[in-house]
Enzyme design. Structure first.
Site, mmCIF file in Angstrom:
data_model
loop_
_atom_site.group_PDB
_atom_site.id
_atom_site.type_symbol
_atom_site.label_atom_id
_atom_site.label_comp_id
_atom_site.label_asym_id
_atom_site.label_seq_id
_atom_site.Cartn_x
_atom_site.Cartn_y
_atom_site.Cartn_z
ATOM 1 N N LYS A 115 -24.179 4.965 3.709
ATOM 2 C CA LYS A 115 -25.017 3.544 3.906
ATOM 3 C C LYS A 115 -26.181 3.742 3.053
ATOM 4 O O LYS A 115 -26.861 2.876 2.437
ATOM 5 C CB LYS A 115 -25.665 3.379 5.449
ATOM 6 C CG LYS A 115 -24.482 2.657 5.921
ATOM 7 C CD LYS A 115 -24.785 2.051 7.540
ATOM 8 C CE LYS A 115 -23.790 1.673 8.094
ATOM 9 N NZ LYS A 115 -24.107 1.021 9.524
ATOM 10 N N LYS A 198 -12.857 0.763 3.340
ATOM 11 C CA LYS A 198 -12.958 0.521 4.931
ATOM 12 C C LYS A 198 -13.290 -1.230 5.000
ATOM 13 O O LYS A 198 -14.210 -1.521 3.982
ATOM 14 C CB LYS A 198 -14.037 1.028 5.821
ATOM 15 C CG LYS A 198 -13.697 1.207 7.161
ATOM 16 C CD LYS A 198 -14.928 1.917 7.853
ATOM 17 C CE LYS A 198 -16.222 1.325 7.584
ATOM 18 N NZ LYS A 198 -17.178 1.767 8.281
ATOM 19 N N LYS A 201 -18.732 -5.187 7.104
ATOM 20 C CA LYS A 201 -19.475 -6.537 7.112
ATOM 21 C C LYS A 201 -20.428 -6.240 5.930
ATOM 22 O O LYS A 201 -20.607 -7.421 5.303
ATOM 23 C CB LYS A 201 -20.440 -6.394 8.183
ATOM 24 C CG LYS A 201 -20.009 -6.609 9.617
ATOM 25 C CD LYS A 201 -20.836 -6.303 10.775
ATOM 26 C CE LYS A 201 -20.049 -6.208 12.111
ATOM 27 N NZ LYS A 201 -21.023 -5.695 13.199
HETATM 28 P P1 TYM Z 1 -19.941 -1.443 14.464
HETATM 29 O O1 TYM Z 1 -20.651 -2.782 14.828
HETATM 30 O O2 TYM Z 1 -19.919 -1.064 12.845
HETATM 31 O O3 TYM Z 1 -18.382 -1.670 14.776
HETATM 32 C C1 TYM Z 1 -18.026 -2.002 15.965
HETATM 33 C C2 TYM Z 1 -16.668 -1.412 16.419
HETATM 34 O O4 TYM Z 1 -15.609 -1.702 15.346
HETATM 35 C C3 TYM Z 1 -15.125 -0.429 14.884
HETATM 36 N N1 TYM Z 1 -14.749 -0.842 13.270
HETATM 37 C C4 TYM Z 1 -13.473 -0.822 12.774
HETATM 38 N N2 TYM Z 1 -12.222 -0.442 13.425
HETATM 39 C C5 TYM Z 1 -11.354 -0.373 12.383
HETATM 40 N N3 TYM Z 1 -11.330 -0.655 11.293
HETATM 41 C C6 TYM Z 1 -12.506 -0.992 10.603
HETATM 42 N N4 TYM Z 1 -12.507 -1.342 9.312
HETATM 43 C C7 TYM Z 1 -13.786 -1.192 11.375
HETATM 44 N N5 TYM Z 1 -14.986 -1.518 11.017
HETATM 45 C C8 TYM Z 1 -15.750 -1.217 12.343
HETATM 46 C C9 TYM Z 1 -16.242 0.433 15.026
HETATM 47 O O5 TYM Z 1 -15.458 1.672 14.835
HETATM 48 C C10 TYM Z 1 -16.800 0.165 16.181
HETATM 49 O O6 TYM Z 1 -16.033 0.725 17.184
HETATM 50 N N6 TYM Z 1 -22.118 2.780 15.925
HETATM 51 C C11 TYM Z 1 -21.296 1.805 16.361
HETATM 52 C C12 TYM Z 1 -21.843 0.732 17.216
HETATM 53 C C13 TYM Z 1 -22.265 1.792 18.467
HETATM 54 C C14 TYM Z 1 -21.419 2.261 19.442
HETATM 55 C C15 TYM Z 1 -22.443 3.073 20.249
HETATM 56 C C16 TYM Z 1 -20.254 2.568 19.494
HETATM 57 C C17 TYM Z 1 -23.621 2.000 18.944
HETATM 58 N N7 TYM Z 1 -23.733 2.753 20.077
HETATM 59 C C18 TYM Z 1 -22.071 3.673 21.429
HETATM 60 C C19 TYM Z 1 -19.880 3.207 20.672
HETATM 61 C C20 TYM Z 1 -20.704 3.849 21.477
HETATM 62 C C21 TYM Z 1 -21.192 0.770 15.192
HETATM 63 O O7 TYM Z 1 -21.606 0.859 13.979
HETATM 64 O O8 TYM Z 1 -20.143 -0.258 15.373
#
Ligand code: TYM
Length: 335
Positions: A115, A198, A201
């Site tokens: 990032k 990947k 967004k």
């Molecule tokens: P975020 O908002 O980027 O994504 C939310 C969830 O979607 C999954 N994900 C994917 N899974 C498969 N293929 C993809 N291309 C893909 N893109 C996103 C992410 O793995 C996630 O499960 N850090 C986390 C948010 C978070 C969190 C937490 C998660 C904050 N605190 C505590 C679990 C527990 C994140 O950036 O998610």
């Protein structure tokens, strides 16, 4: 304090439109897991502001993620759905974990490196310490299991290290060592334009991802344009090696259909991609259109969305507060 043995926490950022990766890698699994676990599903707005967010858009996106949870099938009466910034205990424990985690641990985080890119002097401090807040999100509920996509694996390992170090430093067993649940056939959904990247967004190309807000026509167009190789579909799983685009589309199909990659290959092996893409479009529309419709319906009643978040917030606070109190007592803070 009672220790749960089957409690889930997971989070989704309200930092843009939700895409198929978020759905297949995370939200779809939340829906299944709600039967067997006590669940806390959090819209992580504090994480979203680690990069710039327009204040008005952030409000909309926060409600949109909430609507996506409910529209996908998470029952708001049985699960805690809430906003991270409305439960201040997360940020308080996050600070404590900033003092537990080591710089070296955070320096190894590949997501930060991706990032920040070449711009690492100019990104927010929050982006760097992002994983310590994520550890707090999980451990403030003493959560035992964390369903996420594959890209969050390293953050989960860090969470386990933080829990372990806190427990060792203070000779306590307060925090569980949470297990990641990286499940299903699409744990890492890739870009439709490049099978080695990947789905995300932040990809500048709208055609790289299918959004939960996309219309049926848009879904058809995006799948039609998705990159493939010139060969027909393989007729065994081994032949997927070095064919990242084929592997991606087949995994997406399997996950949407609740089937296995093997079965999809059995059914479509040696067929042309043009045919498979049509089938995939039909399936994606059949699965996603009802969710999109329901999301739009829910979003026309903001009072209802906000009432879900209010209930979720109250429940979440009542679980988080005693854990924070206990943590402070262990550290030696006056009460
Ligand atoms: P975020 O908002 O980027 O994504 C939310 C969830 O979607 C999954 N994900 C994917 N899974 C498969 N293929 C993809 N291309 C893909 N893109 C996103 C992410 O793995 C996630 O499960 N850090 C986390 C948010 C978070 C969190 C937490 C998660 C904050 N605190 C505590 C679990 C527990 C994140 O950036 O998610």
């Amino acid at each position: 304090m009672e220790k749960p043995n089957n409690r889930i926490l997971s989070g989704v950022q309200p930092s843009g439109d939700l895409h198929l990766g978020n759905y297949l890698g995370a939200i779809k699994n939340f829906v299944t897991l709600q039967k067997d676990y006590e669940c806390f599903f959090c819209v992580v707005d504090l994480h979203a502001i680690t990069v710039w967010q327009d204040p008005e858009v952030l409000k909309d996106k926060t409600r949109e993620v909430t609507a996506a949870f409910v529209a996908s099938g998470i029952d708001p009466n049985k699960n805690n759905i809430f906003v991270q910034s409305q439960v201040p205990q997360h940020a308080q424990l996050g600070w404590i974990f900033n003092c537990v985690a080591r710089m070296g641990w955070l320096n190894r985080m590949t997501q930060f490196k991706d990032k920040a890119g070449k711009n690492s002097e100019n990104v927010s401090v929050g982006l760097f310490s992002y994983p310590t807040l994520m550890a707090a999100d999980i451990l403030i509920y003493l959560a035992t299991h964390v369903p996420v996509g594959d890209d969050q694996k390293q953050h989960l390992e860090l969470t386990r290290d933080i829990a372990q170090k806190f427990n060792n430093d203070f000779k306590t067993d307060l925090f569980p060592i949470p297990e990641p649940l990286i499940i299903g056939e699409a744990t890492r959904v890739m870009s439709l334009r490049d099978g080695l990247k990947k789905m995300s967004k932040s990809d500048p190309s709208d055609y790289s991802r299918i959004m939960l807000t996309d219309t049926a026509d848009k879904i058809v167009q995006k799948i039609k344009k998705a990159k493939t190789d010139p060969k027909p579909l393989p007729d065994n799983k081994k032949d997927l090696e070095n064919r990242p685009e084929a592997e991606n589309l087949i995994s997406i199909f399997a996950s949407l259909k609740d089937d296995t990659v093997e079965n999809v290959i059995k059914e479509y092996g040696l067929k042309e991609f043009s045919f498979f893409k049509q089938e995939l479009s039909d399936l994606a529309i059949a699965k996603l259109e009802p969710i999109t419709k329901e999301m739009n319906k829910l979003l026309s009643d903001i009072t209802y969305i906000d009432s879900i978040l209010k209930d979720g917030r109250n429940n979440a606070r009542s679980v988080a507060e005693p854990v924070l109190m206990k943590t402070k007592e262990i550290i030696g803070f006056l009460s």
